[in-house]
Motif scaffolding. Structure first.
Motif, PDB file in Angstrom:
ATOM      1  N   ASP A 213       1.449  31.047  18.345  1.00 41.68           N
ATOM      2  CA  ASP A 213       0.980  30.174  19.424  1.00 41.68           C
ATOM      3  C   ASP A 213       1.209  28.699  19.093  1.00 41.68           C
ATOM      4  O   ASP A 213       1.621  27.912  19.950  1.00 41.68           O
ATOM      5  N   LEU A 214       0.947  28.297  17.850  1.00 37.72           N
ATOM      6  CA  LEU A 214       1.102  26.889  17.492  1.00 37.72           C
ATOM      7  C   LEU A 214       2.567  26.487  17.389  1.00 37.72           C
ATOM      8  O   LEU A 214       2.928  25.343  17.687  1.00 37.72           O
ATOM      9  N   THR A 215       3.414  27.432  17.003  1.00 44.81           N
ATOM     10  CA  THR A 215       4.849  27.164  16.998  1.00 44.81           C
ATOM     11  C   THR A 215       5.343  26.919  18.426  1.00 44.81           C
ATOM     12  O   THR A 215       6.105  25.978  18.683  1.00 44.81           O
ATOM     13  N   ALA A 216       4.881  27.747  19.357  1.00 40.89           N
ATOM     14  CA  ALA A 216       5.274  27.575  20.757  1.00 40.89           C
ATOM     15  C   ALA A 216       4.745  26.254  21.314  1.00 40.89           C
ATOM     16  O   ALA A 216       5.439  25.554  22.061  1.00 40.89           O
ATOM     17  N   LEU A 217       3.508  25.913  20.950  1.00 39.45           N
ATOM     18  CA  LEU A 217       2.939  24.648  21.402  1.00 39.45           C
ATOM     19  C   LEU A 217       3.751  23.466  20.886  1.00 39.45           C
ATOM     20  O   LEU A 217       4.057  22.528  21.629  1.00 39.45           O
ATOM     21  N   SER A 218       4.100  23.492  19.617  1.00 36.26           N
ATOM     22  CA  SER A 218       4.885  22.408  19.035  1.00 36.26           C
ATOM     23  C   SER A 218       6.224  22.263  19.747  1.00 36.26           C
ATOM     24  O   SER A 218       6.629  21.140  20.104  1.00 36.26           O
ATOM     25  N   ALA A 219       6.914  23.369  19.974  1.00 36.37           N
ATOM     26  CA  ALA A 219       8.213  23.315  20.642  1.00 36.37           C
ATOM     27  C   ALA A 219       8.074  22.761  22.055  1.00 36.37           C
ATOM     28  O   ALA A 219       8.899  21.949  22.500  1.00 36.37           O
ATOM     29  N   ARG A 220       7.035  23.185  22.763  1.00 34.49           N
ATOM     30  CA  ARG A 220       6.833  22.717  24.144  1.00 34.49           C
ATOM     31  C   ARG A 220       6.560  21.220  24.187  1.00 34.49           C
ATOM     32  O   ARG A 220       7.121  20.491  25.002  1.00 34.49           O
ATOM     33  N   LEU A 221       5.706  20.756  23.288  1.00 32.55           N
ATOM     34  CA  LEU A 221       5.360  19.337  23.301  1.00 32.55           C
ATOM     35  C   LEU A 221       6.543  18.461  22.906  1.00 32.55           C
ATOM     36  O   LEU A 221       6.779  17.411  23.510  1.00 32.55           O
ATOM     37  N   PHE A 222       7.291  18.859  21.895  1.00 33.40           N
ATOM     38  CA  PHE A 222       8.429  18.050  21.463  1.00 33.40           C
ATOM     39  C   PHE A 222       9.515  17.987  22.536  1.00 33.40           C
ATOM     40  O   PHE A 222      10.300  17.028  22.559  1.00 33.40           O
ATOM     41  N   ALA A 223       9.547  18.977  23.422  1.00 33.59           N
ATOM     42  CA  ALA A 223      10.544  18.973  24.493  1.00 33.59           C
ATOM     43  C   ALA A 223      10.052  18.268  25.754  1.00 33.59           C
ATOM     44  O   ALA A 223      10.804  18.136  26.720  1.00 33.59           O
ATOM     45  N   SER A 224       8.828  17.777  25.750  1.00 34.44           N
ATOM     46  CA  SER A 224       8.234  17.188  26.954  1.00 34.44           C
ATOM     47  C   SER A 224       8.738  15.768  27.192  1.00 34.44           C
ATOM     48  O   SER A 224       9.212  15.080  26.279  1.00 34.44           O
ATOM     49  N   ALA A 225       8.586  15.315  28.443  1.00 29.97           N
ATOM     50  CA  ALA A 225       9.003  13.961  28.801  1.00 29.97           C
ATOM     51  C   ALA A 225       8.175  12.916  28.053  1.00 29.97           C
ATOM     52  O   ALA A 225       8.706  11.891  27.613  1.00 29.97           O
ATOM     53  N   GLN A 226       6.868  13.154  27.907  1.00 29.31           N
ATOM     54  CA  GLN A 226       6.031  12.189  27.202  1.00 29.31           C
ATOM     55  C   GLN A 226       6.449  12.066  25.737  1.00 29.31           C
ATOM     56  O   GLN A 226       6.471  10.965  25.183  1.00 29.31           O
ATOM     57  N   ALA A 227       6.762  13.184  25.112  1.00 26.59           N
ATOM     58  CA  ALA A 227       7.196  13.121  23.712  1.00 26.59           C
ATOM     59  C   ALA A 227       8.526  12.394  23.583  1.00 26.59           C
ATOM     60  O   ALA A 227       8.724  11.599  22.652  1.00 26.59           O
ATOM     61  N   ARG A 228       9.452  12.629  24.493  1.00 32.30           N
ATOM     62  CA  ARG A 228      10.733  11.920  24.436  1.00 32.30           C
ATOM     63  C   ARG A 228      10.514  10.416  24.542  1.00 32.30           C
ATOM     64  O   ARG A 228      11.122   9.632  23.816  1.00 32.30           O
ATOM     65  N   GLU A 229       9.631  10.008  25.458  1.00 30.08           N
ATOM     66  CA  GLU A 229       9.335   8.592  25.600  1.00 30.08           C
ATOM     67  C   GLU A 229       8.615   8.055  24.364  1.00 30.08           C
ATOM     68  O   GLU A 229       8.906   6.955  23.876  1.00 30.08           O
ATOM     69  N   GLY A 230       7.652   8.833  23.849  1.00 37.68           N
ATOM     70  CA  GLY A 230       6.904   8.387  22.675  1.00 37.68           C
ATOM     71  C   GLY A 230       7.791   8.236  21.456  1.00 37.68           C
ATOM     72  O   GLY A 230       7.660   7.263  20.698  1.00 37.68           O
ATOM     73  N   MET A 231       8.688   9.186  21.246  1.00 40.37           N
ATOM     74  CA  MET A 231       9.587   9.094  20.092  1.00 40.37           C
ATOM     75  C   MET A 231      10.589   7.958  20.256  1.00 40.37           C
ATOM     76  O   MET A 231      10.917   7.260  19.287  1.00 40.37           O
ATOM     77  N   THR A 232      11.065   7.742  21.489  1.00 37.63           N
ATOM     78  CA  THR A 232      11.975   6.628  21.733  1.00 37.63           C
ATOM     79  C   THR A 232      11.276   5.297  21.460  1.00 37.63           C
ATOM     80  O   THR A 232      11.835   4.401  20.815  1.00 37.63           O
ATOM     81  N   ALA A 233      10.043   5.174  21.939  1.00 33.27           N
ATOM     82  CA  ALA A 233       9.281   3.945  21.703  1.00 33.27           C
ATOM     83  C   ALA A 233       9.067   3.717  20.214  1.00 33.27           C
ATOM     84  O   ALA A 233       9.186   2.580  19.720  1.00 33.27           O
ATOM     85  N   PHE A 234       8.762   4.790  19.483  1.00 32.23           N
ATOM     86  CA  PHE A 234       8.560   4.665  18.043  1.00 32.23           C
ATOM     87  C   PHE A 234       9.826   4.177  17.354  1.00 32.23           C
ATOM     88  O   PHE A 234       9.790   3.257  16.528  1.00 32.23           O
ATOM     89  N   LEU A 235      10.955   4.778  17.689  1.00 36.18           N
ATOM     90  CA  LEU A 235      12.218   4.400  17.054  1.00 36.18           C
ATOM     91  C   LEU A 235      12.635   2.984  17.441  1.00 36.18           C
ATOM     92  O   LEU A 235      13.285   2.288  16.656  1.00 36.18           O
ATOM     93  N   GLU A 236      12.233   2.550  18.635  1.00 33.86           N
ATOM     94  CA  GLU A 236      12.561   1.196  19.090  1.00 33.86           C
ATOM     95  C   GLU A 236      11.479   0.187  18.702  1.00 33.86           C
ATOM     96  O   GLU A 236      11.576  -0.991  19.053  1.00 33.86           O
ATOM     97  N   ARG A 237      10.450   0.672  18.012  1.00 33.62           N
ATOM     98  CA  ARG A 237       9.357  -0.188  17.529  1.00 33.62           C
ATOM     99  C   ARG A 237       8.687  -0.955  18.671  1.00 33.62           C
ATOM    100  O   ARG A 237       8.488  -2.170  18.596  1.00 33.62           O
ATOM    101  N   ARG A 238       8.338  -0.231  19.718  1.00 34.84           N
ATOM    102  CA  ARG A 238       7.595  -0.797  20.843  1.00 34.84           C
ATOM    103  C   ARG A 238       6.493   0.153  21.241  1.00 34.84           C
ATOM    104  O   ARG A 238       6.471   1.323  20.819  1.00 34.84           O
TER     105      ARG A 238
END
Length: 244
Positions: A213-238
């Motif tokens: 269940d936690l593996t599926a949760l992790s995969a789902r969250l990392f593929a989400s739009a919010q995670a993509r935005e959050g990771m992009t913001a982190f890498l861009e330091r904003r």
């Protein structure tokens, strides 16, 4: 390029996370090399215990956002640390973030310098500390974990020890680590293996019950739009758009 250094002294194998370009982040390559090194230690009769440490000022910055391991691979590595028939001790002289805290929790003991800091930063980039909860939840104070999971606040070594994330901390980590290593060197290998088995029953039950269940949760969250935005913001330091 080798990402895991290896050295041995009096039956203790030291495995060193050595990926300074990304602050020892958990890339797919590093996770694979660490798993191989642990497997070799478990098969070597001359290895009494394993110390997991790091180069640089960061033990691990968490998942490598540019080359993250598959959730299944990280689960397998955490379980391997818990299950291996050798005691595994973490030695930390720097900072630990997110997925790196899963490594600490999987180890049988964890020691750190008082200069070290710790934080579950997953919520700030749009994900959750999913698979690392497998060793963390059975071993860490639940009230404290709720606070630090939900807020991403930084905690120091004293607080990390109080809540069970660390075994002990001191100004000189090797001073607090030395008595544990001395005790392990005096212990019979069979006794160590069976005693570790007794101590890890509840943690392995969590893996058996919740890993899928936690593996599926992790995969789902990392593929989400919010995670993509959050990771992009982190890498861009904003700041991400949800930060108030």
């Amino acid at each position: 390029m080798t990402l895991i250094g290896r050295a041995r002294a009096r039956g203790v194998e030291t495995l060193t996370l050595d990926s300074p370009h990304n602050r020892n982040a958990l890339s797919s390559a590093l996770v694979g090399e660490l798993a191989d090194a642990l497997d070799n230690c478990g098969k070597d009769d001359d290895v009494r215990a394993v110390v997991l440490t790091h180069t640089g000022t960061t033990f691990s910055a968490g998942a490598d956002l540019r080359d993250p391991p598959r959730p299944e691979a990280l689960v397998a590595l955490l379980r391997q640390i818990v299950e291996t028939n050798r005691p595994v001790l973490a030695r930390v002289t720097g900072h630990v973030r997110a997925g790196g805290l899963g490594l600490l929790a999987a180890c049988d003991m964890a020691f750190a310098s008082t200069a070290s800091t710790f934080a579950f930063t997953e919520v700030h980039i749009g994900v959750a500390p999913a698979v690392i909860s497998l060793p963390l939840l059975p071993r860490t104070d639940p009230r404290a974990l709720a606070r630090y999971y939900l807020t991403g606040e930084r905690l120091d070594a004293t607080e990390a020890t109080r809540i069970g994330l660390l075994t002990a901390a001191g100004d000189d980590v090797d001073t607090v680590l030395a008595p544990a290593l001395d005790g392990l060197r005096r212990a019979a290998p069979q006794a160590l293996a069976e005693t570790k088995r007794l101590l890890t029953v509840r943690v392995l039950e969590a893996f058996d019950r919740d890993a899928a269940d936690l593996t599926a949760l992790s995969a789902r969250l990392f593929a989400s739009a919010q995670a993509r935005e959050g990771m992009t913001a982190f890498l861009e330091r904003r700041d991400p758009p949800w930060a108030l």
